[in-house]
Design a protein around this motif. Structure first.
Motif, PDB file in Angstrom:
ATOM      1  N   ALA A 193       0.871  -1.437   0.191  1.00  0.00           N
ATOM      2  CA  ALA A 193      -0.180  -0.148  -0.033  1.00  0.00           C
ATOM      3  C   ALA A 193       0.576   0.888   0.307  1.00  0.00           C
ATOM      4  O   ALA A 193       0.666   1.860  -0.307  1.00  0.00           O
ATOM      5  N   ALA A 194       1.668   1.557   1.034  1.00  0.00           N
ATOM      6  CA  ALA A 194       2.566   2.453   0.238  1.00  0.00           C
ATOM      7  C   ALA A 194       3.338   2.587  -0.461  1.00  0.00           C
ATOM      8  O   ALA A 194       3.633   3.501  -1.304  1.00  0.00           O
ATOM      9  N   LEU A 195       3.973   1.472  -1.937  1.00  0.00           N
ATOM     10  CA  LEU A 195       4.743   1.879  -2.766  1.00  0.00           C
ATOM     11  C   LEU A 195       2.690   1.930  -3.237  1.00  0.00           C
ATOM     12  O   LEU A 195       3.863   2.821  -4.485  1.00  0.00           O
ATOM     13  N   ASP A 196       1.569   1.613  -2.874  1.00  0.00           N
ATOM     14  CA  ASP A 196       0.379   1.710  -4.017  1.00  0.00           C
ATOM     15  C   ASP A 196       0.504   4.122  -3.620  1.00  0.00           C
ATOM     16  O   ASP A 196       0.497   4.852  -4.727  1.00  0.00           O
ATOM     17  N   GLY A 197       1.125   4.204  -2.607  1.00  0.00           N
ATOM     18  CA  GLY A 197       1.113   5.476  -2.107  1.00  0.00           C
ATOM     19  C   GLY A 197       1.611   6.617  -3.494  1.00  0.00           C
ATOM     20  O   GLY A 197       1.514   7.637  -3.299  1.00  0.00           O
ATOM     21  N   TYR A 198       3.771   5.969  -3.427  1.00  0.00           N
ATOM     22  CA  TYR A 198       4.196   6.673  -3.961  1.00  0.00           C
ATOM     23  C   TYR A 198       3.996   6.966  -5.599  1.00  0.00           C
ATOM     24  O   TYR A 198       4.179   8.296  -6.037  1.00  0.00           O
ATOM     25  N   VAL A 199       3.743   5.921  -6.113  1.00  0.00           N
ATOM     26  CA  VAL A 199       2.819   5.875  -7.696  1.00  0.00           C
ATOM     27  C   VAL A 199       2.060   6.981  -7.215  1.00  0.00           C
ATOM     28  O   VAL A 199       1.687   7.447  -8.343  1.00  0.00           O
ATOM     29  N   GLU A 200       1.205   6.710  -6.594  1.00  0.00           N
ATOM     30  CA  GLU A 200      -0.160   8.042  -6.631  1.00  0.00           C
ATOM     31  C   GLU A 200       0.078   9.166  -6.249  1.00  0.00           C
ATOM     32  O   GLU A 200       0.415  10.049  -7.449  1.00  0.00           O
ATOM     33  N   TRP A 201       1.269   9.698  -5.801  1.00  0.00           N
ATOM     34  CA  TRP A 201       2.136  10.281  -5.733  1.00  0.00           C
ATOM     35  C   TRP A 201       2.567  11.351  -6.675  1.00  0.00           C
ATOM     36  O   TRP A 201       2.662  12.047  -7.225  1.00  0.00           O
ATOM     37  N   ALA A 202       3.635  10.419  -7.055  1.00  0.00           N
ATOM     38  CA  ALA A 202       4.008  10.953  -8.863  1.00  0.00           C
ATOM     39  C   ALA A 202       2.922  11.078  -9.351  1.00  0.00           C
ATOM     40  O   ALA A 202       3.679  11.700 -10.401  1.00  0.00           O
ATOM     41  N   ARG A 203       2.044   9.857 -10.558  1.00  0.00           N
ATOM     42  CA  ARG A 203       1.048  10.651 -10.996  1.00  0.00           C
ATOM     43  C   ARG A 203       0.960  12.529 -10.568  1.00  0.00           C
ATOM     44  O   ARG A 203       0.176  12.726 -11.701  1.00  0.00           O
ATOM     45  N   HIS A 204       0.606  12.262  -9.539  1.00  0.00           N
ATOM     46  CA  HIS A 204       0.003  13.619  -8.936  1.00  0.00           C
ATOM     47  C   HIS A 204       0.483  15.006  -9.777  1.00  0.00           C
ATOM     48  O   HIS A 204       0.529  16.300 -10.336  1.00  0.00           O
ATOM     49  N   LEU A 205       2.308  14.324  -9.120  1.00  0.00           N
ATOM     50  CA  LEU A 205       3.082  15.079  -9.390  1.00  0.00           C
ATOM     51  C   LEU A 205       3.749  15.616 -11.335  1.00  0.00           C
ATOM     52  O   LEU A 205       3.379  17.013 -11.402  1.00  0.00           O
ATOM     53  N   ALA A 206       3.279  14.907 -12.244  1.00  0.00           N
ATOM     54  CA  ALA A 206       3.576  14.524 -13.315  1.00  0.00           C
ATOM     55  C   ALA A 206       2.843  14.910 -13.752  1.00  0.00           C
ATOM     56  O   ALA A 206       2.851  15.851 -15.228  1.00  0.00           O
TER      57      ALA A 206
END
Length: 212
Positions: A127-140
């Motif tokens: 779930a933590a890794l999913d959070g980093y992916v979600e954050w990255a998509r938002h930043l991009a």
């Protein structure tokens, strides 16, 4: 000023727990921290590393268990000229991220990363890794938020996600696919970001990461 714990709705939804965040105002102002933490299952606390007595106070909280996670280090670069790290033959750098590319690079590069979430057994690493992916998509998705390093076939091998509004510009997240690591490509990516920052009138760039 006493400690204030702010709810973290995204993390709460992701982990299925009531999660809050707090920047500790100082060891002499933690007398009401337990009260501020009421209503939360997990509270992520940040405090200056020199305040070594803070964990002793936290260990005295009745309902909460103190789990040291890690130190966050902030690295900075300042200067008049960017470091010279041209992209190797066949490699290109652009600012046109494909969101699926962003997800793929982040999921690959951070799969084994020991984030502060790993310190708490209540928080699932997946779930933590999913959070980093979600954050990255938002930043991009932000304007000029991503710098992408691609191979000769146009596949994204690495990326840096930048907050240009911060002073200095802040590289919020950066990484390389495991297949592209160990080839000297990461410094090429960071040097390109520094060059962009200088051309935009900034006099430095910063990036943070866990101390390990």
């Amino acid at each position: 000023m006493t400690a204030v714990v702010e709810p973290s709705p995204l993390e709460s939804d992701r982990f299925g727990l009531r999660i809050g965040r707090c920047v500790v105002p100082g060891v002499d102002r933690l007398d009401r921290l337990a009260e501020a933490c009421e209503g939360f299952d997990v509270v992520v606390l940040r405090y200056p590393a020199e305040d070594v007595d803070v964990p002793v106070v936290l260990a005295g909280l009745d309902r909460f268990r103190c789990l040291p996670a890690d130190h966050l280090c902030v690295w900075g670069w300042t200067g008049d000229e960017p470091p010279s790290r041209p992209a190797p033959a066949g490699r290109t750098i652009d600012m046109s991220p494909v969101i699926d590319d962003v997800s793929s690079v982040v999921r690959d590069s951070l799969a084994g990363y020991s984030t502060h979430y790993r310190a708490n057994p209540l928080l699932a690493p997946t779930a933590a890794l999913d959070g980093y992916v979600e954050w990255a998509r938002h930043l991009a998705a932000e304007d000029d938020g991503a710098v992408v390093l691609r191979d000769a076939g146009g596949i994204a091998d690495g990326l840096a996600l930048i907050d240009w509004r911060a002073g200095p510009p802040d590289i919020r997240l950066a990484g390389m696919r495991t297949s592209a690591q160990g080839r000297g490509l990461y410094p090429v990516l960071i040097a390109h970001v520094i060059g962009l920052a200088l051309r935009r009138g900034a006099d430095g760039v910063q990036i943070s990461t866990q101390s390990h």
